[in-house]
Design a protein around this motif. Structure first.
Motif, short mmCIF file in Angstrom:
data_model
loop_
_atom_site.label_atom_id
_atom_site.label_comp_id
_atom_site.label_asym_id
_atom_site.label_seq_id
_atom_site.Cartn_x
_atom_site.Cartn_y
_atom_site.Cartn_z
N TRP A 226 0.82 -1.22 0.00
CA TRP A 226 0.00 0.00 0.00
C TRP A 226 0.85 1.27 0.00
O TRP A 226 0.48 2.26 -0.61
CB TRP A 226 -1.01 -0.02 1.15
CG TRP A 226 -2.23 -0.73 0.67
CD1 TRP A 226 -2.54 -2.05 0.85
CD2 TRP A 226 -3.26 -0.18 -0.16
NE1 TRP A 226 -3.71 -2.34 0.19
CE2 TRP A 226 -4.18 -1.22 -0.44
CE3 TRP A 226 -3.51 1.08 -0.68
CZ2 TRP A 226 -5.31 -1.03 -1.22
CZ3 TRP A 226 -4.64 1.28 -1.47
CH2 TRP A 226 -5.52 0.23 -1.72
N LYS A 227 1.99 1.22 0.65
CA LYS A 227 2.91 2.37 0.60
C LYS A 227 3.31 2.60 -0.86
O LYS A 227 3.34 3.73 -1.34
CB LYS A 227 4.12 2.07 1.49
CG LYS A 227 5.27 3.03 1.33
CD LYS A 227 6.41 2.31 0.61
CE LYS A 227 7.44 3.24 0.07
NZ LYS A 227 8.31 2.61 -0.93
N LEU A 230 0.25 4.09 -2.81
CA LEU A 230 0.00 5.50 -2.46
C LEU A 230 1.09 6.40 -3.03
O LEU A 230 0.81 7.50 -3.53
CB LEU A 230 -0.08 5.67 -0.93
CG LEU A 230 -1.23 4.93 -0.23
CD1 LEU A 230 -1.17 5.15 1.28
CD2 LEU A 230 -2.59 5.37 -0.77
N GLU A 231 2.33 5.93 -3.00
CA GLU A 231 3.42 6.76 -3.53
C GLU A 231 3.38 6.86 -5.05
O GLU A 231 3.70 7.91 -5.62
CB GLU A 231 4.78 6.24 -3.05
CG GLU A 231 5.00 6.56 -1.56
CD GLU A 231 6.38 6.22 -1.06
OE1 GLU A 231 6.73 6.66 0.04
OE2 GLU A 231 7.12 5.48 -1.77
N ARG A 234 0.64 9.41 -5.93
CA ARG A 234 0.77 10.48 -4.96
C ARG A 234 -0.10 11.71 -5.26
O ARG A 234 -0.87 12.16 -4.41
CB ARG A 234 2.24 10.88 -4.96
CG ARG A 234 2.73 11.50 -3.72
CD ARG A 234 4.25 11.43 -3.71
NE ARG A 234 4.72 12.61 -3.02
CZ ARG A 234 5.07 13.73 -3.62
NH1 ARG A 234 5.08 13.82 -4.92
NH2 ARG A 234 5.45 14.76 -2.89
#
Lengths: 277, 277
Positions: A226-227, A230-231, A234
């Motif tokens: 998920w990181k 999301l990145e 962004r």
């Protein structure tokens, strides 16, 4: 439909896709590659898998379709690695949750790549949870760039439709705006709610009901995956957060000002949308 | 357990309670009152109901226990209405989702009232959806004021435990702080997410998956009931929103600053909390 396909990174999605194609008689042979030896061994024992390879490029040799099912950050690096060994007619797609960066960078590799995002999945990841009906009835977004061949777009549509998906086409940028709102925002709200509640008295936990459990289910997703999502998305995610913050602020103001009619109107708008899903 | 009880406002919760008590052989007679003639007629045809009354005070005559199951704003007005007709030993409770205002104002009526909040329910409201097992396994918070008799507190514990609930006792103020976080905040976040998405392109809807549906299920709740709940628990709800806004702001900052390790730490804290529910 296909003589031979390759799955790079067979987790829940890749293994389920292979399973669905094999069970539907839509594919003769499935080649697979995984970074981990353990996963390669597990794949080889699975009914959907005909051969596994130590190197991703070897797994792609002779395949008409290559589907990259790894986390979003590793899709383009893999594409660069396998590019030299692909036949010119080989179509490559992926199952990543973000599309703009991937499709833009994929163009630079010279590979015949069109992005896909089959919107199926589960918090229960991994090949062991694969099932042939995972995609059935779910939405899939195909995101060709302007120069994609119509025949290739049509082949991808056929692929996802054949396993029961509702297929839509849009640009990678439109895709990222949409999923920022209908998928990434709900995820980060659930996650933020949980990380906030983690700072509170643990004795409150048994006093939470099915409402909290349902509304935070997605927060159980893999933090590393998920990181990355999301990145990679962004800009659109930040825009969606801003929009949500304004909405929440309006609710807070209505509550502070004791503006009951505006509060009801806001709750009613929410209910109407939810009922329409 | 009881010879006769009264249910004021038999909707999903009240009718399910009466059904559970009757089926468990815990109550001989159930009297009911509803504001609407239609609901009174429906109650009279139900297996759990022995008599219905046009006036709430008449429904309470001769009952050892009165349970008020109306929306939170009408609990105290009803209490004031029935107070003169209650025997001194009659215990009165409610099933409201907020407790501070209700319990404080109930004290002024002189009635032997102790608040309850059985945390069961469903978006499918109304007597027609009543079921004897609705409360089974769910949490119930009993909120006595300092001067409540231990025997009455014990009777209420027995009541909710007898129908399968996990009973906890705390002050009305503690209750309101807890539910502001584990129930009202999740609700208003889901509702705000839905009212925000209602302003977006309706074509996005078919592209949303099970994640959005699960995380917004509670937003389908009745807007009027929820407006009352949020307004009755205003101070605590506003505090919970502030705390959540800080958490969301931290996530936004981590994303803006490309602080991946902090972003992962936040997602991991959320996942850990969710996994522990």
């Amino acid at each position: 439909m296909f003589q031979q396909i390759t799955i790079l990174g067979p987790g829940l999605l890749g293994a389920s896709l292979a399973l669905a194609l094999k069970e539907g008689g839509l594919c003769q042979r499935v080649h697979a590659w995984s970074r981990r030896a353990e996963t390669r061994a597990q794949a080889l024992e699975s009914e959907w898998c005909d051969a596994v390879f130590d190197q991703p490029k070897d797994a792609c040799t002779g395949s008409e379709l290559v589907v990259i099912c790894t986390p979003v950050e590793t899709i383009v690096p893999l594409l660069e690695q396998v590019a030299p060994s692909l036949a010119t007619h080989t179509l490559v797609t992926d199952v990543g949750s973000t599309k703009s960066i991937i499709c833009r960078e994929a163009r630079g590799t010279g590979v015949n790549f069109i992005g896909s995002h089959p919107m199926a999945g589960s918090e229960r990841t991994g090949m062991a949870h694969a099932r042939a009906d995972l995609f059935n009835g779910a939405a899939c977004i195909v995101t060709p760039l302007d120069d994609a061949a119509d025949t290739d777009i049509a082949r991808l549509h056929q692929l996802w439709q054949a396993i029961g998906m509702q297929v839509t086409t849009c640009s990678p940028e439109q895709h990222d705006e949409i999923v920022a709102h209908v998928s990434h925002l709900p995820h980060l709200l659930a996650s933020s709610l949980c990380s906030y509640l983690a700072s509170k008295n643990p004795d409150w936990k048994p006093l939470s009901g099915g409402g909290l459990r349902d509304s935070t289910r997605v927060a159980a997703g893999d933090p590393i995956l998920w990181k990355q999502i999301l990145e990679q998305n962004r800009e659109e995610v930040l825009r969606a957060i801003d929009g949500f913050e304004n909405e929440l602020h309006a609710l807070k103001t209505n509550l502070l000002d004791q503006n009951s009619s505006a509060l009801i109107a806001q709750l009613e708008r929410g209910k109407k949308f939810r009922d329409s899903l």
